[in-house]
Design a protein around this motif. Sequence first.
Motif, mmCIF file in Angstrom:
data_model
loop_
_atom_site.group_PDB
_atom_site.id
_atom_site.type_symbol
_atom_site.label_atom_id
_atom_site.label_comp_id
_atom_site.label_asym_id
_atom_site.label_seq_id
_atom_site.Cartn_x
_atom_site.Cartn_y
_atom_site.Cartn_z
ATOM 1 N N VAL A 1 -5.874 29.466 -39.139
ATOM 2 C CA VAL A 1 -5.576 28.408 -38.176
ATOM 3 C C VAL A 1 -5.604 29.013 -36.783
ATOM 4 O O VAL A 1 -5.053 30.091 -36.562
ATOM 5 C CB VAL A 1 -4.188 27.786 -38.431
ATOM 6 N N LEU A 2 -6.257 28.327 -35.858
ATOM 7 C CA LEU A 2 -6.280 28.717 -34.455
ATOM 8 C C LEU A 2 -6.149 27.475 -33.593
ATOM 9 O O LEU A 2 -6.547 26.379 -34.020
ATOM 10 C CB LEU A 2 -7.607 29.391 -34.094
ATOM 11 N N PRO A 3 -5.637 27.631 -32.367
ATOM 12 C CA PRO A 3 -5.721 26.509 -31.432
ATOM 13 C C PRO A 3 -7.191 26.098 -31.293
ATOM 14 O O PRO A 3 -8.074 26.958 -31.217
ATOM 15 C CB PRO A 3 -5.167 27.089 -30.129
ATOM 16 N N SER A 4 -7.430 24.826 -31.283
ATOM 17 C CA SER A 4 -8.811 24.326 -31.308
ATOM 18 C C SER A 4 -9.650 24.814 -30.137
ATOM 19 O O SER A 4 -10.852 25.031 -30.289
ATOM 20 C CB SER A 4 -8.805 22.796 -31.344
ATOM 21 N N ASP A 5 -9.040 25.022 -28.978
ATOM 22 C CA ASP A 5 -9.825 25.467 -27.824
ATOM 23 C C ASP A 5 -10.222 26.942 -27.912
ATOM 24 O O ASP A 5 -10.987 27.426 -27.090
ATOM 25 C CB ASP A 5 -9.088 25.186 -26.523
ATOM 26 N N GLU A 6 -9.742 27.656 -28.920
ATOM 27 C CA GLU A 6 -10.108 29.067 -29.107
ATOM 28 C C GLU A 6 -11.174 29.271 -30.178
ATOM 29 O O GLU A 6 -11.599 30.392 -30.418
ATOM 30 C CB GLU A 6 -8.872 29.884 -29.466
ATOM 31 N N ILE A 7 -11.626 28.211 -30.818
ATOM 32 C CA ILE A 7 -12.646 28.311 -31.870
ATOM 33 C C ILE A 7 -14.017 28.469 -31.218
ATOM 34 O O ILE A 7 -14.448 27.630 -30.438
ATOM 35 C CB ILE A 7 -12.649 27.052 -32.774
ATOM 36 N N ASP A 8 -14.697 29.568 -31.508
ATOM 37 C CA ASP A 8 -16.045 29.779 -30.972
ATOM 38 C C ASP A 8 -16.941 30.547 -31.937
ATOM 39 O O ASP A 8 -18.000 31.006 -31.576
ATOM 40 C CB ASP A 8 -15.990 30.483 -29.621
ATOM 41 N N ASP A 9 -16.515 30.700 -33.164
ATOM 42 C CA ASP A 9 -17.287 31.448 -34.153
ATOM 43 C C ASP A 9 -18.083 30.480 -35.021
ATOM 44 O O ASP A 9 -17.509 29.622 -35.685
ATOM 45 C CB ASP A 9 -16.344 32.292 -35.018
ATOM 46 N N ASP A 10 -19.392 30.642 -35.033
ATOM 47 C CA ASP A 10 -20.259 29.749 -35.807
ATOM 48 C C ASP A 10 -20.144 29.974 -37.310
ATOM 49 O O ASP A 10 -20.571 29.143 -38.093
ATOM 50 C CB ASP A 10 -21.716 29.919 -35.387
ATOM 51 N N GLU A 11 -19.580 31.096 -37.738
ATOM 52 C CA GLU A 11 -19.481 31.392 -39.163
ATOM 53 C C GLU A 11 -18.268 30.753 -39.822
ATOM 54 O O GLU A 11 -18.121 30.815 -41.036
ATOM 55 C CB GLU A 11 -19.462 32.902 -39.371
ATOM 56 N N LEU A 12 -17.390 30.157 -39.037
ATOM 57 C CA LEU A 12 -16.214 29.499 -39.590
ATOM 58 C C LEU A 12 -16.600 28.153 -40.175
ATOM 59 O O LEU A 12 -17.401 27.423 -39.589
ATOM 60 C CB LEU A 12 -15.149 29.280 -38.511
ATOM 61 N N GLN A 13 -16.040 27.834 -41.313
ATOM 62 C CA GLN A 13 -16.228 26.506 -41.886
ATOM 63 C C GLN A 13 -14.971 25.706 -41.565
ATOM 64 O O GLN A 13 -13.887 26.017 -42.063
ATOM 65 C CB GLN A 13 -16.444 26.590 -43.387
ATOM 66 N N ILE A 14 -15.131 24.712 -40.711
ATOM 67 C CA ILE A 14 -13.992 23.894 -40.279
ATOM 68 C C ILE A 14 -13.561 23.003 -41.442
ATOM 69 O O ILE A 14 -14.370 22.302 -42.042
ATOM 70 C CB ILE A 14 -14.371 23.023 -39.059
ATOM 71 N N VAL A 15 -12.266 23.039 -41.744
ATOM 72 C CA VAL A 15 -11.699 22.192 -42.795
ATOM 73 C C VAL A 15 -11.155 20.915 -42.174
ATOM 74 O O VAL A 15 -11.456 19.810 -42.625
ATOM 75 C CB VAL A 15 -10.588 22.935 -43.574
ATOM 76 N N HIS A 16 -10.351 21.071 -41.096
ATOM 77 C CA HIS A 16 -9.749 19.897 -40.462
ATOM 78 C C HIS A 16 -9.147 20.299 -39.124
ATOM 79 O O HIS A 16 -8.716 21.431 -38.956
ATOM 80 C CB HIS A 16 -8.649 19.319 -41.353
ATOM 81 N N GLU A 17 -9.134 19.352 -38.186
ATOM 82 C CA GLU A 17 -8.445 19.568 -36.921
ATOM 83 C C GLU A 17 -7.188 18.710 -36.911
ATOM 84 O O GLU A 17 -7.243 17.525 -37.234
ATOM 85 C CB GLU A 17 -9.329 19.215 -35.732
ATOM 86 N N TYR A 18 -6.076 19.313 -36.552
ATOM 87 C CA TYR A 18 -4.784 18.622 -36.502
ATOM 88 C C TYR A 18 -4.370 18.410 -35.059
ATOM 89 O O TYR A 18 -4.457 19.328 -34.254
ATOM 90 C CB TYR A 18 -3.703 19.429 -37.234
ATOM 91 N N SER A 19 -3.933 17.209 -34.758
ATOM 92 C CA SER A 19 -3.490 16.874 -33.412
ATOM 93 C C SER A 19 -2.013 16.502 -33.467
ATOM 94 O O SER A 19 -1.594 15.757 -34.360
ATOM 95 C CB SER A 19 -4.301 15.678 -32.877
ATOM 96 N N PRO A 20 -1.227 16.996 -32.536
ATOM 97 C CA PRO A 20 0.214 16.670 -32.558
ATOM 98 C C PRO A 20 0.487 15.224 -32.184
ATOM 99 O O PRO A 20 1.582 14.726 -32.391
ATOM 100 C CB PRO A 20 0.798 17.637 -31.529
ATOM 101 N N TRP A 21 -0.492 14.533 -31.630
ATOM 102 C CA TRP A 21 -0.291 13.160 -31.167
ATOM 103 C C TRP A 21 -0.686 12.104 -32.173
ATOM 104 O O TRP A 21 -0.589 10.927 -31.914
ATOM 105 C CB TRP A 21 -1.059 12.953 -29.868
ATOM 106 N N HIS A 22 -1.115 12.538 -33.374
ATOM 107 C CA HIS A 22 -1.509 11.553 -34.408
ATOM 108 C C HIS A 22 -0.776 11.802 -35.676
ATOM 109 O O HIS A 22 -0.506 12.794 -36.140
ATOM 110 C CB HIS A 22 -3.007 11.608 -34.694
#
Length: 55
Positions: A34-55
Amino acid sequence: MSHDISLAQSLASQLSRDLMVPVTLFTVNGEYGVLPSDEIDDDELQIVHEYSPWH
C-alpha cells in the motif's frame, strides 16, 4: 491467499481514513503493498484498488 487479500484490503482502507489521503493497494511478485496514490509511479505494479477516505 484470500485471507491475505482480505487483510490487505482492510488495512489499506483504514490507512486511507487515518491519513486522510487516497491510498492504492497493489501487488507485485505475489506480495501486497500500500502506498499513497500520488506516490505510485512503477509500471510493474498491478493495481488492486484505490481507497479514498471520502467515500
